[in-house]
Design a protein around this motif. Structure first.
Motif, mmCIF file in Angstrom:
data_model
loop_
_atom_site.group_PDB
_atom_site.id
_atom_site.type_symbol
_atom_site.label_atom_id
_atom_site.label_comp_id
_atom_site.label_asym_id
_atom_site.label_seq_id
_atom_site.Cartn_x
_atom_site.Cartn_y
_atom_site.Cartn_z
ATOM 1 N N GLU A 1 0.821 -1.215 0.000
ATOM 2 C CA GLU A 1 0.000 0.000 0.000
ATOM 3 C C GLU A 1 0.851 1.259 0.000
ATOM 4 O O GLU A 1 0.464 2.267 -0.569
ATOM 5 C CB GLU A 1 -0.926 0.035 1.231
ATOM 6 C CG GLU A 1 -1.932 -1.104 1.307
ATOM 7 C CD GLU A 1 -2.903 -1.070 0.142
ATOM 8 O OE1 GLU A 1 -3.279 0.042 -0.278
ATOM 9 O OE2 GLU A 1 -3.270 -2.158 -0.352
ATOM 10 N N ILE A 2 1.964 1.198 0.680
ATOM 11 C CA ILE A 2 2.754 2.424 0.821
ATOM 12 C C ILE A 2 3.717 2.625 -0.343
ATOM 13 O O ILE A 2 3.939 3.722 -0.798
ATOM 14 C CB ILE A 2 3.543 2.402 2.153
ATOM 15 C CG1 ILE A 2 2.555 2.434 3.322
ATOM 16 C CG2 ILE A 2 4.470 3.603 2.246
ATOM 17 C CD1 ILE A 2 3.209 2.413 4.670
ATOM 18 N N LYS A 3 4.236 1.520 -0.826
ATOM 19 C CA LYS A 3 5.304 1.638 -1.812
ATOM 20 C C LYS A 3 4.826 2.318 -3.106
ATOM 21 O O LYS A 3 5.509 3.191 -3.633
ATOM 22 C CB LYS A 3 5.844 0.250 -2.131
ATOM 23 C CG LYS A 3 7.267 0.293 -2.635
ATOM 24 C CD LYS A 3 7.791 -1.100 -2.734
ATOM 25 C CE LYS A 3 9.264 -1.086 -3.050
ATOM 26 N NZ LYS A 3 9.804 -2.445 -2.956
ATOM 27 N N ASN A 4 3.662 1.933 -3.543
ATOM 28 C CA ASN A 4 3.208 2.431 -4.835
ATOM 29 C C ASN A 4 3.166 3.950 -4.962
ATOM 30 O O ASN A 4 3.681 4.486 -5.938
ATOM 31 C CB ASN A 4 1.847 1.822 -5.188
ATOM 32 C CG ASN A 4 2.000 0.356 -5.492
ATOM 33 O OD1 ASN A 4 3.106 -0.093 -5.822
ATOM 34 N ND2 ASN A 4 0.921 -0.387 -5.365
ATOM 35 N N ILE B 1 5.181 10.639 -5.523
ATOM 36 C CA ILE B 1 5.335 11.765 -4.601
ATOM 37 C C ILE B 1 6.715 12.390 -4.772
ATOM 38 O O ILE B 1 6.868 13.602 -4.911
ATOM 39 C CB ILE B 1 5.146 11.310 -3.132
ATOM 40 C CG1 ILE B 1 3.694 10.921 -2.876
ATOM 41 C CG2 ILE B 1 5.560 12.418 -2.165
ATOM 42 C CD1 ILE B 1 3.441 10.324 -1.496
ATOM 43 N N LYS B 2 7.708 11.525 -4.795
ATOM 44 C CA LYS B 2 9.069 12.037 -4.898
ATOM 45 C C LYS B 2 9.284 12.754 -6.239
ATOM 46 O O LYS B 2 9.813 13.865 -6.284
ATOM 47 C CB LYS B 2 10.048 10.866 -4.774
ATOM 48 C CG LYS B 2 11.474 11.300 -4.663
ATOM 49 C CD LYS B 2 12.365 10.112 -4.436
ATOM 50 C CE LYS B 2 13.799 10.458 -4.785
ATOM 51 N NZ LYS B 2 14.645 9.272 -4.777
ATOM 52 N N LEU B 3 8.806 12.122 -7.300
ATOM 53 C CA LEU B 3 8.988 12.724 -8.615
ATOM 54 C C LEU B 3 8.294 14.082 -8.696
ATOM 55 O O LEU B 3 8.839 15.045 -9.240
ATOM 56 C CB LEU B 3 8.454 11.793 -9.708
ATOM 57 C CG LEU B 3 9.319 10.559 -9.975
ATOM 58 C CD1 LEU B 3 8.644 9.647 -10.990
ATOM 59 C CD2 LEU B 3 10.711 10.989 -10.444
ATOM 60 N N SER B 4 7.082 14.167 -8.110
ATOM 61 C CA SER B 4 6.355 15.420 -8.145
ATOM 62 C C SER B 4 7.124 16.514 -7.404
ATOM 63 O O SER B 4 7.227 17.648 -7.898
ATOM 64 C CB SER B 4 4.978 15.273 -7.501
ATOM 65 O OG SER B 4 4.288 14.217 -8.114
ATOM 66 N N ALA B 5 7.630 16.168 -6.237
ATOM 67 C CA ALA B 5 8.375 17.161 -5.462
ATOM 68 C C ALA B 5 9.597 17.641 -6.237
ATOM 69 O O ALA B 5 9.915 18.836 -6.250
ATOM 70 C CB ALA B 5 8.781 16.567 -4.122
#
Ligand code: ADP
Ligand code: MG
Length: 425
Positions: A217-220, A225-229
């Motif tokens: 659930e968390i990994k996906n 998120i990281k790419l967006s930031a």
């Protein structure tokens, strides 16, 4: 006529008396088949007859005695065989079995029971169970026995938890009252099943399932998120004139935290699907040396020592997994040391048992008694940002190698983890 009387005595008395004396001598030497002809029917004759009857009776009672002896011997052999059979049977059942006589004294205790309770047969046999189970740890067992003795009912079956010095055990105990045919009380028989391993396995399996789901659930969403930031930074960082610092810090935090989350999730999923072990001949000393290099450079406040066992053979282990074991234990050792300290790794080889042993000792904060049994459970951690998965991974890997891990106090302070791995050379 005196001469004639003399001859008469010699012939009619001395000869039979001589015969009798010879006969007695033979009987004394064991010949019971002897029969002396009486000849006359005077006193001498009846003496002969008595002698013959005596040897006959002796022979009869001797053969009766022999028969009884053989019978006894057979019964003894049979009893002995039965006793040995029972002993072997008791020795080989996995459950602990203890029998207690009607005075409350321990009359038998099998190997498993000795092992479960950490007592030896010599310490227990013929002692009152009050004494045998006197220690604080075994008080639960004592209470249960008292309960059964006081009740009128036959059997009690109950699950209890015992906190022994080194571990906490979950036992299924059944206590049955023994009565003879006339319903007279004869004592108790106590059977213990150690459910600890089973429960641990079940718990580990349940946790594994949880870990699998959480990881999934968390990994996906993490990567997006990281790419967006990162994209936001790239696009807007130099578009702010005065508030750029806040934007910079916030996006950095997001990216860093995502990285942390990722490694956490990785640890989760590592735990959730432990790869199957790949056993190949490897040098465990070399694996340890390689792992230690990483640490020696990074921690100037800690002295790392390695006492390499000389005769540890090359044997089948999974190099990657054993490396993980060492690294997890080193991580914990490092965490346990606040300012200055030592971490010592030693290896040994027990030729007789064919067991390789690795001991990792630190001079850190040590582990309180009551935490020792939970250490290897997943998600048990006393650290603010600990996952509590390290030791449970270690435990799984060691078990997959058919090995065994335990923890002891280290002297003068700290903890000592001991791993034993069977070597098949
Ligand atoms: N060498 C050690 N010294 C003191 N405590 C330890 C040591 N190793 C493990 N522990 C205790 O066991 C707990 C579980 O360890 P572990 O499973 O590796 O999880 P984590 O390191 O994430 O907390 C730790 O939180 C700590 O309380
Ligand atoms: Mg750890």
């Amino acid at each position: 006529s005196a001469t004639w009387f003399g001859f008469y005595l010699a012939k009619e008395i001395t000869v039979p008396v001589q015969k009798l004396a010879n006969g007695i001598h033979e009987v004394a030497n064991g010949n019971l088949d002897l029969h002396i002809e009486a000849g006359t029917d005077d006193e001498i004759g009846s003496l002969m007859n008595s002698f013959n009857k005596m040897t006959f009776d002796l022979k009869a009672s001797k053969s009766m005695l022999e028969e009884a002896n053989i019978g006894l011997e057979n019964t003894n052999i049979e009893l002995d065989q039965r006793r040995r059979y029972m002993e072997i049977l008791l020795k080989n059942v996995g459950a602990g079995v203890i029998s207690i006589d009607k005075e409350g004294r321990v009359s038998t205790i099998n190997k498993s029971a000795e092992k479960i309770f950490g007592i030896t047969a010599e310490q227990a046999i013929n002692k009152s169970y009050n004494e045998v189970f006197a220690s604080e740890y075994l008080n639960g067992v004592k209470k249960l026995l008292e309960e059964v003795t006081c009740s009128t009912g036959g059997t009690i079956k109950r699950q209890i938890r015992l906190s022994l010095p080194d571990e906490t055990l979950t036992l299924l105990i059944s206590v049955a009252m023994l009565r003879d045919e006339d319903r007279n009380y004869m004592g108790l028989v106590v059977v213990f099943d150690d459910l600890t391993q089973l429960q641990k396995a079940q718990r580990a399996e349940a946790w594994r399932e949880v870990a699998r789901r959480i990881a999934h659930e968390i990994k996906n969403p993490l990567t997006p998120i990281k790419l967006s930031a990162q994209r936001l930074r790239k696009r807007y960082l130099n578009k702010f004139s005065d508030n750029g610092k806040v934007f910079d810090e916030c996006t950095k935090t997001i990216i860093d935290q995502v990285e942390d989350l990722k490694s956490l999730v990785n640890e989760f999923s590592n735990f959730a699907r432990m790869p199957a072990t790949n056993l190949y001949p490897n040098d465990i000393n070399k694996i340890i040396k390689d792992a230690l290099v990483l640490y020696q450079e990074g921690h100037s406040n800690i002295k790392f020592e390695f006492k390499e066992g000389k005769h540890v053979p090359i044997f089948d282990i999974d190099r990657e997994q054993i490396r993980r074991v060492i690294i997890n234990l080193l991580d914990n050792a490092v965490d346990s040391i606040e300012k200055k300290g030592t971490v010592l790794i030693e290896t040994f080889y027990d030729d007789a048992l064919q067991v390789a042993r690795v001991e990792i000792a630190d001079t850190g904060c040590g582990i309180p008694q009551k935490e020792r049994s939970r250490l290897f459970e997943p998600y048990f951690s006393t650290k603010r940002s600990g996952t509590g998965l390290g030791l449970s991974i270690v435990n799984t890997i060691v078990s997959d190698h058919n090995g065994y891990i335990r923890v002891k106090e280290n002297y003068p302070k700290g903890s000592r983890f001991i791993i034993e791995l069977p070597v098949r050379v």
